[in-house]
Design a protein around this motif. Structure first.
Motif, PDB file in Angstrom:
ATOM      1  N   TRP A  57       0.938  -1.223  -0.053  1.00  0.00           N
ATOM      2  CA  TRP A  57      -0.105  -0.035   0.042  1.00  0.00           C
ATOM      3  C   TRP A  57       0.846   1.175   0.049  1.00  0.00           C
ATOM      4  O   TRP A  57       0.822   2.265  -0.772  1.00  0.00           O
ATOM      5  CB  TRP A  57      -0.943   0.002   1.236  1.00  0.00           C
ATOM      6  CG  TRP A  57      -1.799   0.902   1.221  1.00  0.00           C
ATOM      7  CD1 TRP A  57      -3.219   1.073   0.449  1.00  0.00           C
ATOM      8  CD2 TRP A  57      -1.994   2.248   1.796  1.00  0.00           C
ATOM      9  NE1 TRP A  57      -4.131   2.087   0.674  1.00  0.00           N
ATOM     10  CE2 TRP A  57      -3.290   2.824   1.526  1.00  0.00           C
ATOM     11  CE3 TRP A  57      -0.868   2.950   2.603  1.00  0.00           C
ATOM     12  CZ2 TRP A  57      -3.633   4.162   1.819  1.00  0.00           C
ATOM     13  CZ3 TRP A  57      -1.408   4.378   2.907  1.00  0.00           C
ATOM     14  CH2 TRP A  57      -2.657   4.829   2.729  1.00  0.00           C
ATOM     15  N   PHE A  58       1.786   1.256   0.812  1.00  0.00           N
ATOM     16  CA  PHE A  58       2.720   2.483   0.805  1.00  0.00           C
ATOM     17  C   PHE A  58       3.741   2.603  -0.487  1.00  0.00           C
ATOM     18  O   PHE A  58       3.751   3.590  -0.833  1.00  0.00           O
ATOM     19  CB  PHE A  58       3.655   2.108   2.171  1.00  0.00           C
ATOM     20  CG  PHE A  58       3.376   2.460   3.470  1.00  0.00           C
ATOM     21  CD1 PHE A  58       2.286   3.579   3.616  1.00  0.00           C
ATOM     22  CD2 PHE A  58       3.362   1.557   4.402  1.00  0.00           C
ATOM     23  CE1 PHE A  58       1.883   3.795   4.842  1.00  0.00           C
ATOM     24  CE2 PHE A  58       2.969   1.808   5.740  1.00  0.00           C
ATOM     25  CZ  PHE A  58       2.033   2.731   5.943  1.00  0.00           C
ATOM     26  N   ASP A  59       3.840   1.246  -1.004  1.00  0.00           N
ATOM     27  CA  ASP A  59       4.909   1.339  -2.242  1.00  0.00           C
ATOM     28  C   ASP A  59       4.028   1.831  -3.349  1.00  0.00           C
ATOM     29  O   ASP A  59       4.545   2.850  -4.105  1.00  0.00           O
ATOM     30  CB  ASP A  59       5.076   0.205  -2.543  1.00  0.00           C
ATOM     31  CG  ASP A  59       6.665  -0.228  -2.978  1.00  0.00           C
ATOM     32  OD1 ASP A  59       7.253   0.576  -3.179  1.00  0.00           O
ATOM     33  OD2 ASP A  59       7.170  -1.540  -3.120  1.00  0.00           O
ATOM     34  N   ALA A  60       2.630   1.439  -3.255  1.00  0.00           N
ATOM     35  CA  ALA A  60       1.903   2.071  -4.431  1.00  0.00           C
ATOM     36  C   ALA A  60       1.605   3.543  -4.472  1.00  0.00           C
ATOM     37  O   ALA A  60       1.029   4.060  -5.205  1.00  0.00           O
ATOM     38  CB  ALA A  60       0.441   1.381  -4.349  1.00  0.00           C
ATOM     39  N   ARG A  61       1.741   4.139  -3.155  1.00  0.00           N
ATOM     40  CA  ARG A  61       1.829   5.475  -3.020  1.00  0.00           C
ATOM     41  C   ARG A  61       2.967   6.386  -2.867  1.00  0.00           C
ATOM     42  O   ARG A  61       3.083   7.482  -2.651  1.00  0.00           O
ATOM     43  CB  ARG A  61       0.914   5.944  -1.798  1.00  0.00           C
ATOM     44  CG  ARG A  61      -0.462   5.456  -1.984  1.00  0.00           C
ATOM     45  CD  ARG A  61      -1.310   5.149  -0.528  1.00  0.00           C
ATOM     46  NE  ARG A  61      -2.419   4.638  -1.198  1.00  0.00           N
ATOM     47  CZ  ARG A  61      -3.036   3.445  -1.713  1.00  0.00           C
ATOM     48  NH1 ARG A  61      -2.046   2.682  -2.021  1.00  0.00           N
ATOM     49  NH2 ARG A  61      -4.358   3.147  -1.928  1.00  0.00           N
ATOM     50  N   ASP A  62       3.949   5.729  -3.674  1.00  0.00           N
ATOM     51  CA  ASP A  62       5.250   6.224  -3.777  1.00  0.00           C
ATOM     52  C   ASP A  62       6.089   6.794  -2.341  1.00  0.00           C
ATOM     53  O   ASP A  62       6.479   7.834  -2.234  1.00  0.00           O
ATOM     54  CB  ASP A  62       5.351   7.359  -4.792  1.00  0.00           C
ATOM     55  CG  ASP A  62       4.957   6.809  -6.031  1.00  0.00           C
ATOM     56  OD1 ASP A  62       5.553   5.837  -6.339  1.00  0.00           O
ATOM     57  OD2 ASP A  62       4.318   7.594  -6.915  1.00  0.00           O
ATOM     58  N   LEU A  63       5.886   6.052  -1.376  1.00  0.00           N
ATOM     59  CA  LEU A  63       6.363   6.122  -0.094  1.00  0.00           C
ATOM     60  C   LEU A  63       7.428   5.059   0.295  1.00  0.00           C
ATOM     61  O   LEU A  63       7.086   4.169   1.089  1.00  0.00           O
ATOM     62  CB  LEU A  63       5.369   5.874   0.963  1.00  0.00           C
ATOM     63  CG  LEU A  63       4.238   7.221   0.870  1.00  0.00           C
ATOM     64  CD1 LEU A  63       3.112   6.962   1.579  1.00  0.00           C
ATOM     65  CD2 LEU A  63       4.851   8.871   1.052  1.00  0.00           C
ATOM     66  N   PRO A  64       8.645   5.087  -0.449  1.00  0.00           N
ATOM     67  CA  PRO A  64       9.528   3.996  -0.203  1.00  0.00           C
ATOM     68  C   PRO A  64      10.193   3.733   1.067  1.00  0.00           C
ATOM     69  O   PRO A  64      10.394   2.417   1.250  1.00  0.00           O
ATOM     70  CB  PRO A  64      10.634   4.378  -1.292  1.00  0.00           C
ATOM     71  CG  PRO A  64      10.542   6.142  -1.175  1.00  0.00           C
ATOM     72  CD  PRO A  64       8.985   6.304  -1.032  1.00  0.00           C
ATOM     73  N   ARG A  65      10.429   4.710   1.973  1.00  0.00           N
ATOM     74  CA  ARG A  65      10.669   4.541   3.317  1.00  0.00           C
ATOM     75  C   ARG A  65       9.823   3.656   4.085  1.00  0.00           C
ATOM     76  O   ARG A  65      10.029   2.855   4.860  1.00  0.00           O
ATOM     77  CB  ARG A  65      11.374   5.802   4.013  1.00  0.00           C
ATOM     78  CG  ARG A  65      12.332   6.522   3.272  1.00  0.00           C
ATOM     79  CD  ARG A  65      13.676   5.504   3.482  1.00  0.00           C
ATOM     80  NE  ARG A  65      14.823   6.047   2.691  1.00  0.00           N
ATOM     81  CZ  ARG A  65      15.885   5.625   2.564  1.00  0.00           C
ATOM     82  NH1 ARG A  65      16.158   4.546   3.428  1.00  0.00           N
ATOM     83  NH2 ARG A  65      16.733   6.302   1.780  1.00  0.00           N
ATOM     84  N   SER A 100      -5.901   6.489   5.042  1.00  0.00           N
ATOM     85  CA  SER A 100      -4.568   7.338   5.355  1.00  0.00           C
ATOM     86  C   SER A 100      -3.309   6.462   5.918  1.00  0.00           C
ATOM     87  O   SER A 100      -3.497   5.345   6.213  1.00  0.00           O
ATOM     88  CB  SER A 100      -5.003   8.304   6.131  1.00  0.00           C
ATOM     89  OG  SER A 100      -5.236   7.816   7.633  1.00  0.00           O
ATOM     90  N   VAL A 101      -2.258   7.208   5.687  1.00  0.00           N
ATOM     91  CA  VAL A 101      -1.184   6.506   6.432  1.00  0.00           C
ATOM     92  C   VAL A 101      -1.289   6.448   7.700  1.00  0.00           C
ATOM     93  O   VAL A 101      -1.049   5.406   8.497  1.00  0.00           O
ATOM     94  CB  VAL A 101       0.114   7.374   6.053  1.00  0.00           C
ATOM     95  CG1 VAL A 101       1.396   7.058   6.942  1.00  0.00           C
ATOM     96  CG2 VAL A 101       0.578   7.445   4.531  1.00  0.00           C
TER      97      VAL A 101
END
Length: 178
Positions: free
Chosen positions: A31-39, A83-84
């Motif tokens: 889910w984070f990866d799909a939102r360009d949140l690599p860390r 949301s995150v």
């Protein structure tokens, strides 16, 4: 003899919880990866491996104690979040639930006078203190960032510079640690 089965039964159940946690963390990472949140993605991909290792440490313990082992399916995994903050809240709730499960295993081992089981579970109790604290901190960082996810990513980048890898005292893992 029936009491000994209670601890072993709880441990077998916990293997399922650990594998489910691993799958849930993969879902969060994706889910984070799909939102360009690599860390954030990297943090949860790594956390998934850690949960897998926990499950297989429990498997190794049961094998070493000549107890039967059944590799279970996992529980339901949530894949969508608004949301995150919501995603991290789920992770924190999961860690708190695992803590309660580990505490129940420790109580069962002590009640059964299973000193080897109690010693084994002690490492996981210590680990859960760290897991809950780290997830609580991450949730606080998300809240303080006030929607600026670059601040969350920067926090994780700074944190990775001082991160300590595997605990040297972790119990042995069936098949070896990843």
């Amino acid at each position: 003899m029936a009491e000994t089965r209670k601890f072993a039964g709880l441990l077998q159940t916990q293997i399922r919880h650990e594998f489910t946690a691993a799958q849930q963390y993969i879902a969060l990472a994706v889910w984070f990866d799909a939102r360009d949140l690599p860390r954030l993605a990297k943090r949860f991909y790594r956390q998934a491996i850690e949960e897998r290792n926990h499950a297989l440490a429990m498997v190794r313990y049961l094998l070493d104690r000549d107890q039967p082992v059944a590799i279970p399916g996992t529980g339901d995994v949530r894949n969508d979040f608004s949301s995150v903050h919501e995603a991290i809240e789920l992770a924190l709730a999961q860690e708190r639930a695992v803590t309660a499960d580990i505490e129940a295993m420790a109580k069962a081992a002590r009640a059964e006078e299973d000193y080897l089981g109690e010693q084994f579970v002690a490492w996981f109790l210590k680990e859960q203190v760290e897991e809950v604290a780290q997830m609580s901190t991450l949730l606080t960082v998300v809240e303080r960032a006030g929607g600026n996810l670059f601040e969350v990513e920067n926090h994780l980048f700074r944190e990775s510079a001082t991160a300590v890898e595997d605990a040297p005292d972790m119990p042995a893992v069936a098949g070896g640690k990843l």
